[in-house]
Scaffold this motif. Sequence first.
Motif, PDB file in Angstrom:
ATOM      1  N   TRP A 109       0.841  -1.185   0.000  1.00 34.00           N
ATOM      2  CA  TRP A 109       0.000   0.000   0.000  1.00 34.00           C
ATOM      3  C   TRP A 109       0.886   1.249   0.000  1.00 34.00           C
ATOM      4  CZ3 TRP A 109      -3.973   1.312   4.425  1.00 34.00           C
ATOM      5  CH2 TRP A 109      -4.795   2.366   4.004  1.00 34.00           C
ATOM      6  N   ASN A 110       1.621   1.463  -1.063  1.00 35.01           N
ATOM      7  CA  ASN A 110       2.486   2.629  -1.191  1.00 35.01           C
ATOM      8  C   ASN A 110       1.793   3.676  -2.055  1.00 35.01           C
ATOM      9  OD1 ASN A 110       4.605   1.443   0.258  1.00 35.01           O
ATOM     10  ND2 ASN A 110       5.336   0.397  -1.567  1.00 35.01           N
ATOM     11  N   VAL A 111       1.701   4.897  -1.552  1.00 32.32           N
ATOM     12  CA  VAL A 111       1.045   5.966  -2.293  1.00 32.32           C
ATOM     13  C   VAL A 111       1.969   7.173  -2.362  1.00 32.32           C
ATOM     14  CG1 VAL A 111      -1.281   5.223  -1.701  1.00 32.32           C
ATOM     15  CG2 VAL A 111      -0.101   6.849  -0.218  1.00 32.32           C
ATOM     16  N   GLY A 112       1.624   8.098  -3.251  1.00 33.47           N
ATOM     17  CA  GLY A 112       2.482   9.246  -3.433  1.00 33.47           C
ATOM     18  C   GLY A 112       1.731  10.548  -3.598  1.00 33.47           C
ATOM     19  N   THR A 113       2.511  11.626  -3.628  1.00 30.82           N
ATOM     20  CA  THR A 113       2.010  12.977  -3.846  1.00 30.82           C
ATOM     21  C   THR A 113       2.668  13.538  -5.099  1.00 30.82           C
ATOM     22  OG1 THR A 113       1.597  13.398  -1.502  1.00 30.82           O
ATOM     23  CG2 THR A 113       1.953  15.326  -2.897  1.00 30.82           C
ATOM     24  N   ILE A 114       1.896  14.220  -5.911  1.00 32.30           N
ATOM     25  CA  ILE A 114       2.408  14.853  -7.123  1.00 32.30           C
ATOM     26  C   ILE A 114       2.098  16.342  -7.078  1.00 32.30           C
ATOM     27  CG2 ILE A 114       2.223  14.995  -9.650  1.00 32.30           C
ATOM     28  CD1 ILE A 114       1.332  12.088  -9.671  1.00 32.30           C
ATOM     29  N   VAL A 115       3.064  17.165  -7.433  1.00 27.46           N
ATOM     30  CA  VAL A 115       2.807  18.578  -7.696  1.00 27.46           C
ATOM     31  C   VAL A 115       3.135  18.808  -9.162  1.00 27.46           C
ATOM     32  CG1 VAL A 115       3.116  19.452  -5.365  1.00 27.46           C
ATOM     33  CG2 VAL A 115       5.095  19.236  -6.851  1.00 27.46           C
ATOM     34  N   ALA A 116       2.307  19.585  -9.833  1.00 28.25           N
ATOM     35  CA  ALA A 116       2.475  19.799 -11.267  1.00 28.25           C
ATOM     36  C   ALA A 116       2.219  21.252 -11.623  1.00 28.25           C
ATOM     37  CB  ALA A 116       1.532  18.883 -12.051  1.00 28.25           C
ATOM     38  N   SER A 117       2.955  21.739 -12.608  1.00 29.59           N
ATOM     39  CA  SER A 117       2.888  23.151 -12.990  1.00 29.59           C
ATOM     40  C   SER A 117       2.778  23.295 -14.498  1.00 29.59           C
ATOM     41  CB  SER A 117       4.144  23.875 -12.499  1.00 29.59           C
ATOM     42  OG  SER A 117       4.215  25.190 -13.008  1.00 29.59           O
ATOM     43  N   LYS A 118       2.002  24.289 -14.934  1.00 29.46           N
ATOM     44  CA  LYS A 118       1.945  24.642 -16.354  1.00 29.46           C
ATOM     45  C   LYS A 118       3.150  25.495 -16.733  1.00 29.46           C
ATOM     46  CE  LYS A 118      -3.102  24.562 -16.913  1.00 29.46           C
ATOM     47  NZ  LYS A 118      -4.308  25.365 -17.219  1.00 29.46           N
ATOM     48  N   ASP A 119       3.670  26.255 -15.765  1.00 32.58           N
ATOM     49  CA  ASP A 119       4.822  27.115 -16.019  1.00 32.58           C
ATOM     50  C   ASP A 119       6.117  26.357 -15.734  1.00 32.58           C
ATOM     51  OD1 ASP A 119       3.288  29.433 -16.647  1.00 32.58           O
ATOM     52  OD2 ASP A 119       2.899  29.700 -14.508  1.00 32.58           O
ATOM     53  N   GLN A 120       7.185  26.797 -16.344  1.00 32.30           N
ATOM     54  CA  GLN A 120       8.479  26.133 -16.166  1.00 32.30           C
ATOM     55  C   GLN A 120       8.834  26.040 -14.687  1.00 32.30           C
ATOM     56  OE1 GLN A 120      11.724  28.000 -18.217  1.00 32.30           O
ATOM     57  NE2 GLN A 120      13.164  26.348 -17.763  1.00 32.30           N
ATOM     58  N   ALA A 121       9.245  24.849 -14.264  1.00 33.90           N
ATOM     59  CA  ALA A 121       9.560  24.624 -12.862  1.00 33.90           C
ATOM     60  C   ALA A 121      10.591  23.512 -12.753  1.00 33.90           C
ATOM     61  CB  ALA A 121       8.298  24.244 -12.084  1.00 33.90           C
ATOM     62  N   GLN A 122      11.271  23.468 -11.624  1.00 33.00           N
ATOM     63  CA  GLN A 122      12.255  22.424 -11.385  1.00 33.00           C
ATOM     64  C   GLN A 122      11.968  21.728 -10.061  1.00 33.00           C
ATOM     65  OE1 GLN A 122      15.516  25.419 -11.373  1.00 33.00           O
ATOM     66  NE2 GLN A 122      16.133  24.510  -9.402  1.00 33.00           N
ATOM     67  N   ALA A 123      12.185  20.423 -10.029  1.00 34.25           N
ATOM     68  CA  ALA A 123      11.929  19.648  -8.819  1.00 34.25           C
ATOM     69  C   ALA A 123      12.940  20.001  -7.745  1.00 34.25           C
ATOM     70  CB  ALA A 123      11.995  18.159  -9.140  1.00 34.25           C
ATOM     71  N   LEU A 124      12.478  20.029  -6.513  1.00 27.88           N
ATOM     72  CA  LEU A 124      13.332  20.295  -5.365  1.00 27.88           C
ATOM     73  C   LEU A 124      13.418  19.046  -4.494  1.00 27.88           C
ATOM     74  CD1 LEU A 124      12.004  23.797  -4.214  1.00 27.88           C
ATOM     75  CD2 LEU A 124      14.092  23.333  -5.507  1.00 27.88           C
ATOM     76  N   PRO A 125      14.582  18.770  -3.915  1.00 26.38           N
ATOM     77  CA  PRO A 125      14.683  17.621  -3.006  1.00 26.38           C
ATOM     78  C   PRO A 125      13.990  17.922  -1.678  1.00 26.38           C
ATOM     79  CG  PRO A 125      16.757  18.837  -3.052  1.00 26.38           C
ATOM     80  CD  PRO A 125      15.877  19.455  -4.105  1.00 26.38           C
ATOM     81  N   ILE A 126      13.162  16.993  -1.221  1.00 23.59           N
ATOM     82  CA  ILE A 126      12.507  17.138   0.071  1.00 23.59           C
ATOM     83  C   ILE A 126      12.162  15.745   0.583  1.00 23.59           C
ATOM     84  CG2 ILE A 126      10.295  17.543  -1.102  1.00 23.59           C
ATOM     85  CD1 ILE A 126       9.328  18.993   1.411  1.00 23.59           C
ATOM     86  N   HIS A 127      12.421  15.516   1.850  1.00 27.43           N
ATOM     87  CA  HIS A 127      12.043  14.249   2.472  1.00 27.43           C
ATOM     88  C   HIS A 127      11.713  14.517   3.924  1.00 27.43           C
ATOM     89  CE1 HIS A 127      11.782  10.014   3.390  1.00 27.43           C
ATOM     90  NE2 HIS A 127      12.615  10.202   4.401  1.00 27.43           N
ATOM     91  N   LEU A 128      10.501  14.145   4.310  1.00 29.57           N
ATOM     92  CA  LEU A 128      10.094  14.281   5.704  1.00 29.57           C
ATOM     93  C   LEU A 128      10.222  12.920   6.388  1.00 29.57           C
ATOM     94  CD1 LEU A 128       6.908  16.508   5.400  1.00 29.57           C
ATOM     95  CD2 LEU A 128       9.312  17.165   5.399  1.00 29.57           C
ATOM     96  N   PRO A 129      10.559  12.892   7.676  1.00 30.55           N
ATOM     97  CA  PRO A 129      10.745  11.608   8.354  1.00 30.55           C
ATOM     98  C   PRO A 129       9.446  10.834   8.494  1.00 30.55           C
ATOM     99  CG  PRO A 129      10.736  13.404   9.935  1.00 30.55           C
ATOM    100  CD  PRO A 129      10.744  14.033   8.570  1.00 30.55           C
ATOM    101  N   ARG A 130       9.574   9.526   8.581  1.00 29.36           N
ATOM    102  CA  ARG A 130       8.462   8.630   8.882  1.00 29.36           C
ATOM    103  C   ARG A 130       7.341   8.732   7.852  1.00 29.36           C
ATOM    104  NH1 ARG A 130       7.297   8.496  15.269  1.00 29.36           N
ATOM    105  NH2 ARG A 130       6.311   6.580  14.581  1.00 29.36           N
ATOM    106  N   GLU A 131       7.726   8.841   6.600  1.00 24.69           N
ATOM    107  CA  GLU A 131       6.710   8.867   5.552  1.00 24.69           C
ATOM    108  C   GLU A 131       6.291   7.432   5.253  1.00 24.69           C
ATOM    109  OE1 GLU A 131       8.209  11.238   2.295  1.00 24.69           O
ATOM    110  OE2 GLU A 131       7.254  13.005   3.133  1.00 24.69           O
ATOM    111  N   ASN A 132       5.351   6.953   6.030  1.00 20.66           N
ATOM    112  CA  ASN A 132       4.902   5.576   5.944  1.00 20.66           C
ATOM    113  C   ASN A 132       3.397   5.555   5.815  1.00 20.66           C
ATOM    114  OD1 ASN A 132       3.989   2.914   6.716  1.00 20.66           O
ATOM    115  ND2 ASN A 132       6.063   2.534   7.466  1.00 20.66           N
TER     116      ASN A 132
END
Length: 222
Positions: free
Chosen positions: A69-92
């Motif tokens: 049961w692994n799920v995710g979050t997506i952020v999406a943009s119409k304008d030019q954008a770049q992914a940023l590294p982010i990790h919060l603890p205990r993402e279970n």
Amino acid sequence: YFYVFRFKKFPISPSLGMRQAIADAVSTKADLLCVNEVPAQWISAVCELLAQAGYIYSASSCTHSFARWNVGTIVASKDQAQALPIHLPRENTLQGGGGSTALYVPHINTSFIGTHLGWEVRGLSRVISRQIESLADYCLEQKNLGRKVVVAGDFNTNDLSRTPLAALDLRECARPTFPSWAPKKSLDHILCDPSLQIMNCDTFQGSSDHLGLYADVSHPSH
């Protein structure tokens, strides 16, 4: 999530329900989208669906649990954008979380963070997890870089006033969103940099157990 219990493997293509949920989000014609609880097996396919709808730039993050049961979050943009590294603890997933991810949109100098916070058990109570402390620290790091910050997603809590996020003076958009058939709890929030003017905030009906939440925001450079 019925797929988790009925099949050994997810179908390659997103279900009709997942496709409808994405269509619901796209129908808002927002410049930026945050989508929570996308099964990990469908992250790439959903990002492709979003790209076909004009959201060419996206970032995603998935939980990792012992179950499938692994799920995710997506952020999406119409304008030019770049992914940023982010990790919060205990993402279970088994603790209620669903991953966090972020995009930086250069032309408006804004970091857009999508999150699905988990919870933890203390005694007989469920409380918001330490993830929110890490989220506040991450927002502060982005602000210290001179960037504006917008955070959106499922926070799994009604009240953010007693959390570290309150010290950042972000403007909050929230409406009752859960459950979607009789909304009583404001679990979903959009937090905006104080330099951004919130013109409108409301919900929309979709194919989820949460109502969709949107905000019309005026940027000082536009």
